[in-house]
Design an enzyme around this catalytic site. Structure first.
Site, PDB file in Angstrom:
ATOM      1  N   LYS A   1       0.568  -1.268   0.053  1.00 21.84           N
ATOM      2  CA  LYS A   1      -0.086  -0.086  -0.102  1.00 21.84           C
ATOM      3  C   LYS A   1       0.918   1.297   0.036  1.00 21.84           C
ATOM      4  CE  LYS A   1      -4.377  -1.696   0.428  1.00 21.84           C
ATOM      5  NZ  LYS A   1      -4.926  -2.112  -0.711  1.00 21.84           N
TER       6      LYS A   1
ATOM      7  N   LYS B   1      -2.841 -11.038  -9.071  1.00 27.88           N
ATOM      8  CA  LYS B   1      -4.047 -10.946  -8.075  1.00 27.88           C
ATOM      9  C   LYS B   1      -5.066 -10.173  -8.828  1.00 27.88           C
ATOM     10  CE  LYS B   1      -5.724  -9.269  -3.967  1.00 27.88           C
ATOM     11  NZ  LYS B   1      -5.543  -8.287  -2.826  1.00 27.88           N
TER      12      LYS B   1
ATOM     13  N   LYS C   1      -9.545  -4.797  -6.501  1.00 32.18           N
ATOM     14  CA  LYS C   1     -10.376  -3.609  -6.910  1.00 32.18           C
ATOM     15  C   LYS C   1      -9.862  -2.638  -7.387  1.00 32.18           C
ATOM     16  CE  LYS C   1     -13.783  -4.705  -3.138  1.00 32.18           C
ATOM     17  NZ  LYS C   1     -13.491  -4.810  -1.660  1.00 32.18           N
TER      18      LYS C   1
HETATM   19  P1  AMP Z   1     -10.774  -6.615   0.106  1.00 28.91           P
HETATM   20  O1  AMP Z   1     -11.574  -6.465  -1.398  1.00 28.91           O
HETATM   21  O2  AMP Z   1      -9.287  -6.537  -0.013  1.00 28.91           O
HETATM   22  O3  AMP Z   1     -11.426  -5.959   1.095  1.00 28.91           O
HETATM   23  O4  AMP Z   1     -10.747  -8.143   0.508  1.00 28.91           O
HETATM   24  C1  AMP Z   1     -11.795  -8.984   0.792  1.00 28.91           C
HETATM   25  C2  AMP Z   1     -11.707 -10.293   0.977  1.00 28.91           C
HETATM   26  O5  AMP Z   1     -11.895 -10.919  -0.579  1.00 28.91           O
HETATM   27  C3  AMP Z   1     -10.577 -10.810   1.537  1.00 28.91           C
HETATM   28  O6  AMP Z   1     -10.815 -12.080   2.345  1.00 28.91           O
HETATM   29  C4  AMP Z   1      -9.666 -11.115   0.654  1.00 28.91           C
HETATM   30  O7  AMP Z   1      -8.566 -12.123   1.103  1.00 28.91           O
HETATM   31  C5  AMP Z   1     -10.234 -11.771  -0.560  1.00 28.91           C
HETATM   32  N1  AMP Z   1      -9.588 -11.426  -1.782  1.00 28.91           N
HETATM   33  C6  AMP Z   1      -9.710 -10.262  -2.414  1.00 28.91           C
HETATM   34  N2  AMP Z   1      -9.081 -10.319  -3.513  1.00 28.91           N
HETATM   35  C7  AMP Z   1      -8.759 -11.762  -3.695  1.00 28.91           C
HETATM   36  C8  AMP Z   1      -8.288 -12.418  -4.774  1.00 28.91           C
HETATM   37  N3  AMP Z   1      -7.770 -11.870  -6.051  1.00 28.91           N
HETATM   38  N4  AMP Z   1      -8.096 -13.822  -4.630  1.00 28.91           N
HETATM   39  C9  AMP Z   1      -8.641 -14.530  -3.560  1.00 28.91           C
HETATM   40  N5  AMP Z   1      -9.198 -13.805  -2.502  1.00 28.91           N
HETATM   41  C10 AMP Z   1      -9.410 -12.481  -2.463  1.00 28.91           C
END
Ligand code: AMP
Length: 334
Positions: free
Chosen positions: A114, A198, A201
């Protein structure tokens, strides 16, 4: 109170949920709600690290709530709540910050990533993100945390903070939270369509659950590939491996085996693979998309769910916080 084990997880309201969120996290939420005492929240305090406007924050929270419900989280079974509706968590965060050390926080991969992504906004909230995450988990004494592979290290830190607290105050107040994966295998990482590691968003490489099928087809057809295999059984390049990973997630084993065989015989046409991949993604997302649209229209329903969730989450959080305060010594002797 039930004697079921407790599960907690959350997602930041910083954009539409994508396939990574679904297969990394939300799919497990839906499965776990039947067997565990589940808390699923919308991490609006966490999202402040990127300084959203009030309008964006409000819209983001509403969107994730509508999406959680559309994915099949049942507010009668699981507690669905908004992080800022439970002030107890911020109090625990303040306490846990006192035994989280600068060195270990600075070494966290997510902090370093980040800090690189937003060099003009390396705020203290980013640094202590794992502490707030630990507070989220520990305030409900969660045993399991279903998260994607990207959160593995943060979860390890939550375990470390719990252990440290227990040791320091000679207590067993906090259980040590463990990761949970959908099929009991490895934590999942859903790759992006741009050949990178990966789907995320903010990476601009995501397919959202809310996405129009037309746009899904367009995005998948534009996914990065290579010029094709030139000899049998050649190892796959990263972008092609990523497409196969996605295929394994959304398609049947037969479909995967079919394209694998074509690849290994150097007969693959990536266009055909992409068409199949797009249709199989759409089969997953389109019923969810329809339910998201319905839920977004029903603000009264969303309001009821949030209120019910806040009440249940506060009750559980207040109970733990009281115990924490007694253990720490916030107990008047006069
Ligand atoms: P976030 O969007 O960063 O708030 O992530 C929310 C949840 O989605 C967390 O449990 C992350 O580990 C999961 N997550 C986000 N992106 C991925 C990805 N590309 N593959 C697997 N899990 C993901």
């Amino acid at each position: 109170m039930t004697n079921k084990l407790t599960v907690l997880s959350g997602i930041r309201p910083t954009g539409y949920l994508h396939l990574g969120n679904y297969f990394g996290a939300v799919r497990s939420f839906v499965k776990m709600q039947h067997d565990y005492n589940c808390f699923f929240f919308i991490a609006d305090i966490h999202s402040l690290t990127t300084h959203p406007t009030p309008e964006n924050l409000q819209a983001g929270v509403k969107q994730v709530l509508a999406e959680y419900l559309a994915c099949g989280i049942d507010p009668e079974k699981a507690t669905i709540f908004i992080q800022s509706d439970v002030p107890e968590v911020s109090e625990l965060y303040a306490f846990l910050n006192m035994n989280a050390y600068l060195g270990e926080l600075e070494r966290t991969t997510s902090f370093k990533d980040k800090a690189r992504q937003q060099p003009d906004n390396v705020n203290a909230g980013l640094l202590t993100y794992p502490v707030l995450m630990a507070a989220d988990i520990l305030i409900h004494k969660a045993n399991f945390v279903p998260v994607g592979k990207d959160q593995e290290q943060n979860l390890e830190m939550a375990r470390k903070f719990a252990q440290r607290f227990n040791y320091m105050y000679k207590t067993e107040l906090f259980p040590l939270p463990k990761p949970y994966t959908f099929d009991g295998k490895d934590m999942i990482k859903v790759p992006g369509l741009d050949g990178s590691g990966k789907m995320g968003k903010s990476e601009g490489n995501a397919i959202n659950l809310y996405e129009d099928p037309k746009d899904i087809r367009k995005k998948v057809m534009r996914a990065v590939t290579d010029s094709g295999p030139t000899e049998p059984n050649q190892p796959k390049s990263e972008p092609v491996e990523n497409l196969f990973t996605l295929l394994k997630i959304v398609s049947t084993p037969d479909t995967v085996a079919h394209f694998d065989a074509l690849y290994n015989n150097c007969e693959i046409r990536y266009g055909d693979l992409k068409k199949q991949l797009a249709e199989d993604i759409i089969a997953y997302t389109s019923p969810i998309r329809e339910r998201i649209i319905e839920n977004l229209k029903d603000e009264a329903y969303l309001g009821r769910v949030a209120k019910l969730g806040a009440e249940k989450a506060r009750e559980s959080a207040a109970r733990t916080l009281q115990e924490v305060k007694e253990v720490i010594g916030f107990k008047r002797l006069f």
